[in-house]
Structures are given as structure tokens and as C-alpha cells.
Design a protein around this motif. Structure first.
Motif, PDB file in Angstrom:
ATOM      1  N   GLY A 211      11.602  36.980  31.328  1.00  0.00           N
ATOM      2  CA  GLY A 211      11.288  36.243  30.110  1.00  0.00           C
ATOM      3  C   GLY A 211      12.141  35.009  29.909  1.00  0.00           C
ATOM      4  N   THR A 212      12.265  34.623  28.648  1.00  0.00           N
ATOM      5  CA  THR A 212      13.083  33.468  28.271  1.00  0.00           C
ATOM      6  C   THR A 212      14.558  33.775  28.516  1.00  0.00           C
ATOM      7  N   ILE A 213      15.261  32.810  29.085  1.00  0.00           N
ATOM      8  CA  ILE A 213      16.686  32.962  29.343  1.00  0.00           C
ATOM      9  C   ILE A 213      17.462  32.197  28.279  1.00  0.00           C
ATOM     10  N   VAL A 214      18.317  32.900  27.562  1.00  0.00           N
ATOM     11  CA  VAL A 214      19.167  32.294  26.542  1.00  0.00           C
ATOM     12  C   VAL A 214      20.587  32.221  27.097  1.00  0.00           C
ATOM     13  N   THR A 215      21.211  31.067  26.967  1.00  0.00           N
ATOM     14  CA  THR A 215      22.576  30.908  27.457  1.00  0.00           C
ATOM     15  C   THR A 215      23.469  30.273  26.403  1.00  0.00           C
ATOM     16  N   THR A 216      24.720  30.675  26.389  1.00  0.00           N
ATOM     17  CA  THR A 216      25.700  30.118  25.460  1.00  0.00           C
ATOM     18  C   THR A 216      26.492  28.978  26.090  1.00  0.00           C
ATOM     19  N   ALA A 217      26.076  28.533  27.269  1.00  0.00           N
ATOM     20  CA  ALA A 217      26.790  27.472  27.982  1.00  0.00           C
ATOM     21  C   ALA A 217      25.854  26.291  28.206  1.00  0.00           C
TER      22      ALA A 217
END
Length: 370
Positions: A211-217
Motif C-alpha cells: 500500500g501507501t508508504i508513509v515516511t518521517t524522513a
């Protein structure tokens, strides 16, 4: 190098070495709009240390006017921060970041790559070492076997230094999955002379995270989006904005709303155009203060702060002065490398301003309101 040296010449004159993509290299018209946006040119005033000057060096390397071992080539390929601020102001749409990767692929091939970059790349290329960080530092855990909901990418730096950031994301958005079998996204490799491995790792990680990839960087977001597609990858503030997330509570200091500024992630700002979203999220829970130079590079630039610490500090120092003048309680980062750079700089100057990640600030607001 003088300004006269920067007049565009045909990059296919004579025998081409095939180091650079011809179309990318020829797109530069040497107009000079990039000069004021470049951190290293601002520091030195040296044409060779500007995007225009560096592209002239690339052309000279490509056509054989300069030998591969020319010391100026070695110095300028390393001195560049790779912040991509030049791309935002370029009227010709030069993709300087791609040219820089091609340059370093050639300039830093094999043993010519800085040893620190080789060591870091070797470490993050081994998923079991990254997972070991989680056992010690206790980053976020959650559903990892579901195809529903987005997947949270656990960044290499974040896992080791800032595990509380991924835990904060799970507090904010419990629907986010945290698949356990994650490796490096490849951004570190791509920016340090091995773009082929950077691409392979990005594609491999894309296959592991459903699915969608969420990143904090921010840097990882730009790299992954380049290889997996913009619709597939979302940095945290972008994801929260798209989901219509309404921040709860407020951050207070001594009974008043906190004064909070932002340090943009260069690749998030210039690579993906994400600038509004983190500002609006901060303004929802605190008094947002736009600090002069918030969109300028902080000098972290991936491995740059380790490869060229003195130059990194020279880029950071004006920013620290601006933060002090703004009288902030907090400065928010949306990239772990920037967070580390700010924390170290603020500590070195004895500042009372605290650097935190956006996810931490939003959770702080919720808890203050509890």
C-alpha cells in the motif's frame, strides 16, 4: 573558475565519456538564477562552488577537457550539499540532483568513495542490523501483516537515534501498519556514489511494504517517490494533510502557546514541493513563527555533516543565529538528519530552543491537552 568559463558548450563535442545523461546535462543554459540559492556559493562566492560552475565542470569531465583525477572535480563533487535548492529556481528545469548522483557514481566509484560513506552503506544494507536497533531502542511496532492501511517506513537513522518518532506516528494514526521486515530505502547509497544500489533497495523496499508508504524522513520520501512513484509515497505531514487529520490540543510553555518554527527538509521542499503541510500542522497546535532561512539547507545533507563537518557547521551557523533571534521554544524538523544537526548545533551554542520532530510535537500537544 570565472564567469566566462560558464558559457554553455555542446556536451557532445568530441568523444563523450558517457558519465552523464546528455539531455540532463545540455538542459542547463548557464543563466545564473541558481547562484543565490546555492549554500556553498553563498559562503564562498566562488563560481566553481555553484550549480552553474559544477555543471561546467561536469561538461569538462564528460568531454575530456578535464581528466577524471582533476582535484577540482574531486573537491566540488564532495563540497556540494546536494540540497537541490537550485532546482526550485531553475527556469530551464535542470534536474541537478540526478546529475550530482551521476557525477558521484563516477567520482566516488569503488575505493574512491569516502570510507565513512562506505561503512554506513555497508551497515544499512544489512536488514538484520537495522532490526537489531529496534530490539535495543524500541521503535514502533504494530500490525505488520495487513494489506489495509498505509505502511510506516522505519528510517535507518530514526530507528537508531529517534525511535520515539515512529511511536509518535502510531499514537497519532493507529491505522498505520509497521511491517517488520524492512531494509534501507537506498537514499544513502544514491547520494554517495552508488545510485544503482539505491534504486535496487528502493524497489526492494517497495515490494516489502504494501500500500501507501508513509515516511518521517523527507530525504527518504523524495528518493522513494522518484523510484516508486509520487502517489505511492507520502511524507508524514503530507499524509496527515491528505487524510484530513485535525491536530488535537496545543503545546504550551509557562501557560502560553509555544513559539515554534520549522526547518524544512531540502529534498522534501525541493524534490516533492511539500512546504505548506508541516507549517499548517504546527500552527494548529502552537504559535507558528516563520524563521528567516527556514527553507535553506541546515548543513546535515545526509552524510555531509560527517564527511565535511567544518563546512556543515559553516552552513548551519547562520541558521542558529536566526533561531536565536526568533526566540523560539521549539524548532521542528521533518527529517531525522536535520533533527540531529539542529540538536547538536543548539546544544553547542547553549540555546534554550529545543529541536523535535513534527510527530513528537503533535503528540506533545495531545498530551498537554489531556
Amino acid at each position: 573558475m570565472t564567469t566566462d568559463d560558464t558559457r554553455p558548450g555542446p556536451s557532445d563535442a568530441g568523444a563523450r565519456r558517457g558519465i552523464f545523461d546528455k539531455e540532463l546535462l545540455d538542459r542547463c543554459i548557464s543563466c545564473g538564477f541558481c547562484l543565490p540559492a546555492c549554500p556553498t556559493y553563498s559562503l564562498t562566492g566562488d563560481e566553481a562552488s555553484s550549480p552553474r560552475g559544477r555543471i561546467t565542470l561536469m561538461r569538462a569531465l564528460e568531454t575530456g577537457e578535464l581528466p577524471p583525477d582533476d582535484p577540482t572535480l574531486a573537491e566540488e563533487s564532495s563540497y556540494c550539499l546536494g540540497c537541490r535548492a537550485c532546482e526550485t529556481v531553475c527556469p530551464a528545469g535542470v534536474e541537478y540532483g540526478q546529475l550530482l548522483e551521476q557525477w558521484r557514481d563516477h567520482q566516488w566509484s569503488g575505493p574512491k568513495r569516502p570510507w565513512i560513506a562506505r561503512l554506513l552503506a555497508a551497515v544499512v544494507s544489512r536488514p538484520f542490523l537495522l532490526r537489531l536497533q529496534g530490539l535495543v531502542r524500541r521503535h514502533a511496532r504494530g500490525r505488520g501483516d495487513s494489506d489495509e492501511g498505509p505502511s510506516l517506513m522505519l528510517g535507518c537513522v530514526e530507528r537508531g537515534l529517534y525511535p520515539q518518532v515512529s511511536r509518535a506516528v502510531r499514537t497519532l494514526r493507529p491505522e498505520v501498519n509497521v511491517p517488520p521486515a524492512q531494509g534501507c530505502c537506498g537514499a544513502l547509497h544514491a547520494h554517495n556514489g552508488d545510485s544503482a544500489e539505491g534504486r535496487r533497495l528502493a524497489e526492494e523496499l517497495g515490494g516489502r511494504l504494501p500500500g501507501t508508504i508513509v515516511t518521517t524522513a523527507g530525504g527518504c520520501a523524495a528518493h522513494l517517490a522518484h523510484h516508486l512513484g509520487r502517489d505511492r509515497v507520502q511524507e508524514l505531514s503530507d499524509y496527515l494533510d491528505r487524510e484530513g487529520h485535525t491536530p488535537a490540543g496545543q503545546v504550551t510553555v509557562d501557560g502560553r502557546r509555544a513559539r515554534v518554527g520549522l526547518q524544512d527538509s531540502c529534498h522534501l521542499r525541493h524534490g516533492l514541493g511539500v512546504t505548506r503541510q508541516p507549517r499548517e500542522l504546527i500552527a494548529a497546535v502552537a504559535d507558528y513563527v516563520e524563521v528567516p532561512g527556514a527553507g535553506d539547507c541546515c548543513g546535515a545533507a545526509g552524510t555531509y555533516a560527517m564527511l565535511r563537518p567544518a563546512d556543515s557547521r559553516a552552513v548551519l551557523d547562520p541558521k542558529l543565529a536566526a533561531l536565536a533571534e526568533a526566540g523560539l521554544d521549539f524548532v521542528v524538523a521533518v527529517n531525522p538528519g536535520c533533527l540531529r544537526q539542529l540538536q547538536q548545533g543548539l546544544r553547542r551554542t547553549g540555546s534554550g530552543t529545543r529541536a523535535v520532530h513534527l510527530a513528537e510535537l503533535l503528540v506533545m500537544a495531545e498530551r498537554d491537552d489531556a
